[in-house]
Design a protein around this motif. Structure first.
Motif, PDB file in Angstrom:
ATOM      1  N   PRO A 206       0.792  -1.227   0.000  1.00 17.43           N
ATOM      2  CA  PRO A 206       0.000   0.000   0.000  1.00 17.43           C
ATOM      3  C   PRO A 206       0.824   1.277   0.000  1.00 17.43           C
ATOM      4  N   SER A 207       2.075   1.212   0.470  1.00 11.67           N
ATOM      5  CA  SER A 207       2.842   2.440   0.671  1.00 11.67           C
ATOM      6  C   SER A 207       3.164   3.148  -0.637  1.00 11.67           C
ATOM      7  N   ILE A 208       3.401   2.409  -1.722  1.00  9.82           N
ATOM      8  CA  ILE A 208       3.798   3.040  -2.975  1.00  9.82           C
ATOM      9  C   ILE A 208       2.671   3.884  -3.541  1.00  9.82           C
ATOM     10  N   LEU A 209       1.526   3.287  -3.759  1.00 11.13           N
ATOM     11  CA  LEU A 209       0.404   4.014  -4.362  1.00 11.13           C
ATOM     12  C   LEU A 209      -0.253   4.975  -3.389  1.00 11.13           C
ATOM     13  N   GLN A 210      -0.054   4.765  -2.097  1.00  9.31           N
ATOM     14  CA  GLN A 210      -0.699   5.634  -1.125  1.00  9.31           C
ATOM     15  C   GLN A 210      -0.213   7.068  -1.275  1.00  9.31           C
ATOM     16  N   ASP A 211       1.097   7.263  -1.388  1.00  6.67           N
ATOM     17  CA  ASP A 211       1.643   8.612  -1.555  1.00  6.67           C
ATOM     18  C   ASP A 211       1.191   9.224  -2.882  1.00  6.67           C
ATOM     19  N   ILE A 212       1.132   8.405  -3.923  1.00  5.45           N
ATOM     20  CA  ILE A 212       0.698   8.909  -5.227  1.00  5.45           C
ATOM     21  C   ILE A 212      -0.774   9.323  -5.175  1.00  5.45           C
ATOM     22  N   ASP A 213      -1.588   8.535  -4.491  1.00  4.99           N
ATOM     23  CA  ASP A 213      -3.006   8.888  -4.352  1.00  4.99           C
ATOM     24  C   ASP A 213      -3.175  10.200  -3.608  1.00  4.99           C
ATOM     25  N   LEU A 214      -2.384  10.415  -2.568  1.00  5.37           N
ATOM     26  CA  LEU A 214      -2.466  11.678  -1.820  1.00  5.37           C
ATOM     27  C   LEU A 214      -2.066  12.855  -2.709  1.00  5.37           C
ATOM     28  N   ALA A 215      -1.015  12.663  -3.509  1.00  8.85           N
ATOM     29  CA  ALA A 215      -0.587  13.734  -4.417  1.00  8.85           C
ATOM     30  C   ALA A 215      -1.670  14.037  -5.446  1.00  8.85           C
ATOM     31  N   TYR A 216      -2.310  12.981  -5.957  1.00 12.81           N
ATOM     32  CA  TYR A 216      -3.358  13.177  -6.956  1.00 12.81           C
ATOM     33  C   TYR A 216      -4.564  13.894  -6.354  1.00 12.81           C
ATOM     34  N   ALA A 217      -4.923  13.547  -5.124  1.00 14.58           N
ATOM     35  CA  ALA A 217      -6.029  14.235  -4.453  1.00 14.58           C
ATOM     36  C   ALA A 217      -5.704  15.707  -4.238  1.00 14.58           C
ATOM     37  N   GLY A 218      -4.446  16.015  -3.926  1.00 16.75           N
ATOM     38  CA  GLY A 218      -4.047  17.411  -3.757  1.00 16.75           C
ATOM     39  C   GLY A 218      -4.180  18.213  -5.043  1.00 16.75           C
ATOM     40  N   ILE A 219      -3.831  17.595  -6.172  1.00 16.03           N
ATOM     41  CA  ILE A 219      -3.967  18.287  -7.459  1.00 16.03           C
ATOM     42  C   ILE A 219      -5.442  18.570  -7.752  1.00 16.03           C
ATOM     43  N   HIS A 220      -6.303  17.615  -7.449  1.00 18.42           N
ATOM     44  CA  HIS A 220      -7.733  17.821  -7.674  1.00 18.42           C
ATOM     45  C   HIS A 220      -8.249  19.003  -6.851  1.00 18.42           C
ATOM     46  N   ALA A 221      -7.788  19.124  -5.612  1.00 20.39           N
ATOM     47  CA  ALA A 221      -8.227  20.236  -4.768  1.00 20.39           C
ATOM     48  C   ALA A 221      -7.794  21.571  -5.363  1.00 20.39           C
ATOM     49  N   ILE A 222      -6.580  21.632  -5.884  1.00 15.98           N
ATOM     50  CA  ILE A 222      -6.104  22.874  -6.496  1.00 15.98           C
ATOM     51  C   ILE A 222      -6.845  23.148  -7.795  1.00 15.98           C
ATOM     52  N   ALA A 223      -7.202  22.099  -8.529  1.00 15.77           N
ATOM     53  CA  ALA A 223      -7.920  22.276  -9.793  1.00 15.77           C
ATOM     54  C   ALA A 223      -9.273  22.936  -9.574  1.00 15.77           C
ATOM     55  N   VAL A 224      -9.914  22.644  -8.450  1.00 17.41           N
ATOM     56  CA  VAL A 224     -11.183  23.310  -8.131  1.00 17.41           C
ATOM     57  C   VAL A 224     -10.973  24.814  -7.987  1.00 17.41           C
ATOM     58  N   GLU A 225      -9.882  25.199  -7.321  1.00 14.62           N
ATOM     59  CA  GLU A 225      -9.570  26.621  -7.191  1.00 14.62           C
ATOM     60  C   GLU A 225      -9.250  27.236  -8.548  1.00 14.62           C
ATOM     61  N   CYS A 226      -8.615  26.459  -9.410  1.00 17.59           N
ATOM     62  CA  CYS A 226      -8.282  26.953 -10.746  1.00 17.59           C
ATOM     63  C   CYS A 226      -9.539  27.229 -11.565  1.00 17.59           C
ATOM     64  N   MET A 227     -10.598  26.458 -11.330  1.00 18.77           N
ATOM     65  CA  MET A 227     -11.858  26.680 -12.034  1.00 18.77           C
ATOM     66  C   MET A 227     -12.417  28.062 -11.729  1.00 18.77           C
ATOM     67  N   HIS A 228     -12.205  28.546 -10.515  1.00 22.47           N
ATOM     68  CA  HIS A 228     -12.682  29.882 -10.164  1.00 22.47           C
ATOM     69  C   HIS A 228     -11.911  30.954 -10.938  1.00 22.47           C
ATOM     70  N   GLU A 229     -10.632  30.725 -11.162  1.00 23.13           N
ATOM     71  CA  GLU A 229      -9.864  31.666 -11.968  1.00 23.13           C
ATOM     72  C   GLU A 229     -10.367  31.689 -13.409  1.00 23.13           C
ATOM     73  N   ARG A 230     -10.642  30.520 -13.959  1.00 24.12           N
ATOM     74  CA  ARG A 230     -11.128  30.458 -15.332  1.00 24.12           C
ATOM     75  C   ARG A 230     -12.521  31.072 -15.457  1.00 24.12           C
ATOM     76  N   SER A 231     -13.390  30.819 -14.474  1.00 26.88           N
ATOM     77  CA  SER A 231     -14.765  31.312 -14.557  1.00 26.88           C
ATOM     78  C   SER A 231     -14.837  32.825 -14.489  1.00 26.88           C
ATOM     79  N   THR A 232     -13.839  33.465 -13.898  1.00 31.95           N
ATOM     80  CA  THR A 232     -13.820  34.927 -13.820  1.00 31.95           C
ATOM     81  C   THR A 232     -12.873  35.537 -14.846  1.00 31.95           C
ATOM     82  N   TYR A 233     -12.398  34.734 -15.785  1.00 34.08           N
ATOM     83  CA  TYR A 233     -11.524  35.192 -16.867  1.00 34.08           C
ATOM     84  C   TYR A 233     -10.220  35.798 -16.344  1.00 34.08           C
TER      85      TYR A 233
END
Length: 375
Positions: A206-233
């Protein structure tokens, strides 16, 4: 090396390692100071709430500041208007009356905030609107209006500072997080491929993919914030969605390879496939590292051709195994794992090609502000 020298090195490297944090501290300080000055300029009765609002809403990047500002402003307006109307329509002289009115105002507002976390500021605002008149001696409507003015001042100043003073884009943060995830995958590949020929300890799986999954979840959280930048041009450039989907598929490729690694392959297959697997490991890890560096530098990615050449060697090795009918001499479960490995590596080929295209899309992508070099 003495402890003094070690401490000195840490102190010297701290500014480079905490570049974003230093910029945020400067923006928060300016937000608080400027809001206090504006509050005095407009003769606000209690600058405290305006300053607190500005400090609270000045976030790590513009996308996060936009989300926090819209959520806080919506909750504040809703809570202030509702509490002001309830306080004006229902007489509440004395402690008992005030308690009843506070309960009537809080119950529906708290229920709505529980259903929609974006309105979490509404109950807090309702309390301020109903209880502040005890100190300010204002009516409920005047108290609600004053609260909205204070929050509006804090929101405007905090957002202007986030946009104008060393702005940090959620888009840049997302690409940096994607680059770090690719580096993490590249570091994980040797252990995964080593497991194909040497086996892997079940306890470590579990240790190998666990860190990768956490990193991927972090990118998704930032992507939500990025949507706000795009929506306001506030940002131009390619959508992050295709890049995120490619990263997710690469993670799935690793999961498929991992499932074929315990126990190790039979000795005959290890001898014939190990050289090809080693070349795939080295070529893919190097390609992922250079792709991550390209994302950080907004540069063109390196070619994935070496990965394809290594995978072609693996296909040739598999063809040689079939030619010698070696696969017929192994149990069905082992043959199934070998076919699953071949399928996973073919998917890896397709996803590396796709990653090359996605990284190229983000090379030197523009936006509202010039990109700040990563320290």
């Amino acid at each position: 090396m003495s402890s003094i020298e070690t401490s000195g090195k840490r102190l010297r490297s701290w500014p480079r390692q905490h570049h974003a944090e230093r910029r945020l501290s400067l923006r928060v300080t300016l937000s608080g100071v400027l809001t206090l000055m504006v509050s005095h300029l407009f003769h606000l009765r209690f600058p405290l709430w305006a300053v607190l609002t500005a400090v609270l809403l000045t976030q790590l990047n513009v996308g996060r500041s936009l989300k926090a500002t819209t959520d806080y402003l919506a909750g504040t307006l809703g809570g202030a208007i509702f509490a002001g109307v309830v306080g004006a329509l229902i007489p509440h002289h004395g402690p008992v009356g005030l308690t009843v009115v506070l309960a009537l105002a809080l119950l529906p507002v708290a229920l709505i905030a529980a259903e929609n976390p974006r309105l979490s500021a509404a109950p807090f605002t309702a309390v301020l609107v109903l209880l502040a008149p005890i100190i300010t001696h204002l009516g409920p409507i005047a108290s609600a209006f004053e609260r909205m003015v204070e929050v509006a001042v804090g929101c405007v100043v905090g957002l202007v500072v986030s946009l104008a003073v060393l702005p940090s884009r959620a888009y840049d943060a997302a690409l940096e997080a994607a680059g770090r995830m690719l580096e993490l995958i590249a570091r994980s590949l040797p252990e995964l491929f080593r497991g194909l020929t040497q086996g892997r300890d079940e306890a470590s799986k579990p240790s190998i993919l666990q860190d990768i999954d956490l990193a991927y979840a972090g990118i998704h959280a930032i992507a939500v914030e990025c949507m706000h930048e795009r929506s306001t041009y506030l940002r131009s450039g390619p959508d992050l969605g295709p890049l995120l989907r490619t990263l997710g598929r690469l993670r799935d490729d690793l999961a498929m390879i991992e499932r074929t690694a315990a126990p190790s392959l039979p000795e005959t297959f290890r001898l014939r496939l190990a050289p090809a697997l080693h070349r795939i490991d080295e070529a893919t890890a190097e390609f992922l590292r250079t792709s991550g560096d390209a994302l950080l530098a907004r540069a063109k990615p390196g070619p994935c051709r070496p990965v394809e050449v290594a995978l072609d060697d693996f296909v040739a090795s598999m063809a040689a195994l079939r030619q010698h009918d070696l696969q017929q001499a192994v149990p069905a479960d082992v043959a199934e794992r070998i076919f699953a490995l071949a399928f996973a590596l073919e998917q890896l080929r397709r996803n590396c090609r796709d990653l090359e295209r996605r990284v190229a899309e983000h090379a030197e992508s523009g936006g509202l502000w010039p990109r700040v070099a990563r320290k």
